[in-house]
Design an enzyme around this catalytic site. Sequence first.
Site, PDB file in Angstrom:
ATOM      1  N   LYS A  71      14.074  40.821 -24.085  1.00 32.08           N
ATOM      2  CA  LYS A  71      14.629  39.663 -24.441  1.00 32.08           C
ATOM      3  C   LYS A  71      15.854  39.181 -23.189  1.00 32.08           C
ATOM      4  O   LYS A  71      15.863  38.048 -23.165  1.00 32.08           O
ATOM      5  CB  LYS A  71      15.601  39.661 -25.747  1.00 32.08           C
ATOM      6  CG  LYS A  71      14.765  39.544 -26.884  1.00 32.08           C
ATOM      7  CD  LYS A  71      15.419  39.848 -28.179  1.00 32.08           C
ATOM      8  CE  LYS A  71      14.507  39.787 -29.572  1.00 32.08           C
ATOM      9  NZ  LYS A  71      15.377  39.486 -30.659  1.00 32.08           N
ATOM     10  N   ASN A  92      14.543  34.709 -26.974  1.00 34.50           N
ATOM     11  CA  ASN A  92      13.319  35.026 -27.893  1.00 34.50           C
ATOM     12  C   ASN A  92      12.298  34.207 -28.063  1.00 34.50           C
ATOM     13  O   ASN A  92      11.279  34.298 -28.805  1.00 34.50           O
ATOM     14  CB  ASN A  92      13.873  35.430 -29.147  1.00 34.50           C
ATOM     15  CG  ASN A  92      14.180  34.347 -29.980  1.00 34.50           C
ATOM     16  OD1 ASN A  92      14.650  33.132 -29.598  1.00 34.50           O
ATOM     17  ND2 ASN A  92      13.660  34.481 -31.237  1.00 34.50           N
ATOM     18  N   GLY A 131      28.069  46.614 -34.915  1.00 34.04           N
ATOM     19  CA  GLY A 131      27.038  46.652 -33.919  1.00 34.04           C
ATOM     20  C   GLY A 131      27.338  45.881 -32.600  1.00 34.04           C
ATOM     21  O   GLY A 131      28.172  44.917 -33.056  1.00 34.04           O
ATOM     22  N   GLY A 133      25.051  45.352 -29.817  1.00 29.35           N
ATOM     23  CA  GLY A 133      23.595  45.383 -29.014  1.00 29.35           C
ATOM     24  C   GLY A 133      23.128  44.075 -28.992  1.00 29.35           C
ATOM     25  O   GLY A 133      23.943  43.179 -29.181  1.00 29.35           O
ATOM     26  N   LEU A 227      20.817  42.476 -40.769  1.00 27.34           N
ATOM     27  CA  LEU A 227      19.831  42.132 -40.396  1.00 27.34           C
ATOM     28  C   LEU A 227      18.711  42.899 -40.310  1.00 27.34           C
ATOM     29  O   LEU A 227      17.509  42.166 -39.768  1.00 27.34           O
ATOM     30  CB  LEU A 227      20.267  41.981 -38.614  1.00 27.34           C
ATOM     31  CG  LEU A 227      21.504  41.236 -38.198  1.00 27.34           C
ATOM     32  CD1 LEU A 227      21.415  41.096 -36.763  1.00 27.34           C
ATOM     33  CD2 LEU A 227      21.624  39.900 -38.807  1.00 27.34           C
ATOM     34  N   TYR A 229      15.389  44.145 -42.400  1.00 26.07           N
ATOM     35  CA  TYR A 229      14.522  43.602 -43.613  1.00 26.07           C
ATOM     36  C   TYR A 229      13.569  44.828 -43.852  1.00 26.07           C
ATOM     37  O   TYR A 229      12.910  44.418 -44.977  1.00 26.07           O
ATOM     38  CB  TYR A 229      13.851  42.371 -43.407  1.00 26.07           C
ATOM     39  CG  TYR A 229      13.078  42.275 -42.015  1.00 26.07           C
ATOM     40  CD1 TYR A 229      11.884  42.534 -42.114  1.00 26.07           C
ATOM     41  CD2 TYR A 229      13.595  41.956 -41.005  1.00 26.07           C
ATOM     42  CE1 TYR A 229      11.223  42.666 -40.774  1.00 26.07           C
ATOM     43  CE2 TYR A 229      13.035  41.652 -39.683  1.00 26.07           C
ATOM     44  CZ  TYR A 229      11.838  42.160 -39.619  1.00 26.07           C
ATOM     45  OH  TYR A 229      10.902  42.299 -38.444  1.00 26.07           O
ATOM     46  N   GLY A 250      17.670  40.915 -43.782  1.00 24.33           N
ATOM     47  CA  GLY A 250      17.326  40.021 -42.665  1.00 24.33           C
ATOM     48  C   GLY A 250      16.092  39.245 -42.522  1.00 24.33           C
ATOM     49  O   GLY A 250      15.714  38.678 -41.685  1.00 24.33           O
TER      50      GLY A 250
HETATM   51  P1  NAP Z   1      19.846  47.408 -29.795  1.00 23.41           P
HETATM   52  O1  NAP Z   1      20.356  46.254 -28.633  1.00 23.41           O
HETATM   53  O2  NAP Z   1      19.256  48.622 -29.463  1.00 23.41           O
HETATM   54  O3  NAP Z   1      21.546  47.829 -30.551  1.00 23.41           O
HETATM   55  C1  NAP Z   1      21.654  48.776 -31.437  1.00 23.41           C
HETATM   56  C2  NAP Z   1      22.786  49.096 -32.143  1.00 23.41           C
HETATM   57  O4  NAP Z   1      22.840  49.777 -33.006  1.00 23.41           O
HETATM   58  C3  NAP Z   1      24.050  49.127 -31.195  1.00 23.41           C
HETATM   59  O5  NAP Z   1      25.209  48.502 -31.438  1.00 23.41           O
HETATM   60  C4  NAP Z   1      24.112  50.823 -31.199  1.00 23.41           C
HETATM   61  O6  NAP Z   1      25.285  51.413 -30.977  1.00 23.41           O
HETATM   62  C5  NAP Z   1      23.814  50.877 -32.779  1.00 23.41           C
HETATM   63  N1  NAP Z   1      23.455  52.148 -33.202  1.00 23.41           N
HETATM   64  C6  NAP Z   1      22.250  52.677 -33.027  1.00 23.41           C
HETATM   65  N2  NAP Z   1      21.964  53.964 -33.583  1.00 23.41           N
HETATM   66  C7  NAP Z   1      23.308  54.129 -33.932  1.00 23.41           C
HETATM   67  C8  NAP Z   1      23.722  55.118 -34.782  1.00 23.41           C
HETATM   68  N3  NAP Z   1      23.059  56.398 -34.894  1.00 23.41           N
HETATM   69  N4  NAP Z   1      24.978  55.380 -35.207  1.00 23.41           N
HETATM   70  C9  NAP Z   1      25.690  54.200 -35.028  1.00 23.41           C
HETATM   71  N5  NAP Z   1      25.307  53.074 -34.387  1.00 23.41           N
HETATM   72  C10 NAP Z   1      24.118  52.964 -33.678  1.00 23.41           C
HETATM   73  O7  NAP Z   1      19.076  46.454 -31.003  1.00 23.41           O
HETATM   74  P2  NAP Z   1      19.096  45.187 -31.653  1.00 23.41           P
HETATM   75  O8  NAP Z   1      18.014  44.392 -30.727  1.00 23.41           O
HETATM   76  O9  NAP Z   1      20.624  44.702 -31.466  1.00 23.41           O
HETATM   77  O10 NAP Z   1      18.806  45.154 -33.061  1.00 23.41           O
HETATM   78  C11 NAP Z   1      19.540  45.783 -34.118  1.00 23.41           C
HETATM   79  C12 NAP Z   1      19.091  45.512 -35.342  1.00 23.41           C
HETATM   80  O11 NAP Z   1      18.804  44.196 -35.724  1.00 23.41           O
HETATM   81  C13 NAP Z   1      17.515  46.190 -35.623  1.00 23.41           C
HETATM   82  O12 NAP Z   1      17.509  46.862 -36.932  1.00 23.41           O
HETATM   83  C14 NAP Z   1      16.854  44.949 -35.462  1.00 23.41           C
HETATM   84  O13 NAP Z   1      15.386  45.204 -36.271  1.00 23.41           O
HETATM   85  C15 NAP Z   1      17.539  43.851 -36.370  1.00 23.41           C
HETATM   86  N6  NAP Z   1      17.191  42.381 -35.862  1.00 23.41           N
HETATM   87  C16 NAP Z   1      16.669  41.791 -36.891  1.00 23.41           C
HETATM   88  C17 NAP Z   1      16.371  40.369 -36.641  1.00 23.41           C
HETATM   89  C18 NAP Z   1      15.794  39.592 -37.678  1.00 23.41           C
HETATM   90  O14 NAP Z   1      15.238  38.611 -37.332  1.00 23.41           O
HETATM   91  N7  NAP Z   1      16.097  39.874 -38.983  1.00 23.41           N
HETATM   92  C19 NAP Z   1      16.491  40.102 -35.174  1.00 23.41           C
HETATM   93  C20 NAP Z   1      16.809  40.813 -34.168  1.00 23.41           C
HETATM   94  C21 NAP Z   1      17.211  42.200 -34.469  1.00 23.41           C
HETATM   95  P3  NAP Z   1      25.760  51.763 -29.418  1.00 23.41           P
HETATM   96  O15 NAP Z   1      26.121  50.543 -28.648  1.00 23.41           O
HETATM   97  O16 NAP Z   1      26.689  52.661 -29.555  1.00 23.41           O
HETATM   98  O17 NAP Z   1      24.484  52.514 -28.951  1.00 23.41           O
END
Ligand code: NAP
Length: 287
Positions: A71, A92, A131, A133, A227, A229, A250
């Site tokens: 992305k 995206n 979060g 990320g 977020l 689902y 989500g």
């Molecule tokens: P990402 O960039 O990899 O970010 C992951 C986030 O989760 C970071 O804040 C990370 O913290 C935290 N994290 C991961 N493992 C952890 C743990 N064991 N304990 C505490 N914090 C943890 O992922 P992303 O793209 O932002 O996606 C995040 C979620 O949103 C995913 O589940 C994804 O499926 C969902 N999502 C949904 C949609 C939708 O359309 N519904 C769209 C986009 C994303 P650190 O920074 O400390 O590593």
Amino acid sequence: MEIDGKTRTCGLIGNPVEHTLSPMIHNTLAKLSGHNLVYVPFPVEPGSLDKAIAGAGALNLLGLNVTVPYKSEVIRSLREIDDLARNIGAVNTLVKTDDGYKGYNTDMEGLYRAMTSEGVKIAGEQIVLLGAGGAARAVAYLCAVKGADKVYMLNRTLSKAESVAEEVNRAMGREAIIPMITEDYVKLTAGKYLAIQGTSVGLAPHTEDVVIADEAFYDKIHTGFDLIYNPWETKFMRLVSSHGGKAYNGLKMLMYQGIIAYELWNQISVSDESVQIVYEKLKGYFA
Ligand code: NAP
């Protein structure tokens, strides 16, 4: 749908892409609207992104969605980028132009449409955002742009929350985002918050995981938006509900980011009836 010489192609690039629900969204919309369009997933190997975008352009693909892990990386391959996507730093959706692709971010507007459809408001709210990320960063922008009073961005890695907060606050010209380490949730003053769960914790198959397990936290939450689902109801959502809050997953965000992309590709407005049909179809996947 009959594929013929005039069929246009859209698709998803990312890695992995095998479990995506996006083909269900777009191929349903194509059928409902009578567009001669097909949507397919394209796994792109690491190091091949530039070639994939150039190839898509050469093949005259109408549009692409972009998912993890490309992305942000995809931005350098684009001819143009929408201001909002540039600010968020993530794209995206790609729309074909005369000489390449223009990048958009429909995740953020997708979440906004999802929240609005559930009657959840952002303006004036105190928000806890879990979060920092890629997704949470877009959510932080959304909340700031839509007039949230304060967004407490809680993350395991404080430095990531700090850098998102710095960027968003600079762009907004106000201290909208307050970065915190997750354990500091205990410092949140009493009152009711909208909580948005933007980490990957709780994602299937780890369905019993949750970022904050302390039940006392959920007494402070009037609404929880996860977020994730898959699973349909996360542990975070169960905790919000069992403490009297409203909880949403989500799936509608996913659906609306796709609908907005489809609208951009075809320059149409998808009707409420079609939205409902797509939603029921997506829901059926989890039944
Ligand atoms: P990402 O960039 O990899 O970010 C992951 C986030 O989760 C970071 O804040 C990370 O913290 C935290 N994290 C991961 N493992 C952890 C743990 N064991 N304990 C505490 N914090 C943890 O992922 P992303 O793209 O932002 O996606 C995040 C979620 O949103 C995913 O589940 C994804 O499926 C969902 N999502 C949904 C949609 C939708 O359309 N519904 C769209 C986009 C994303 P650190 O920074 O400390 O590593």
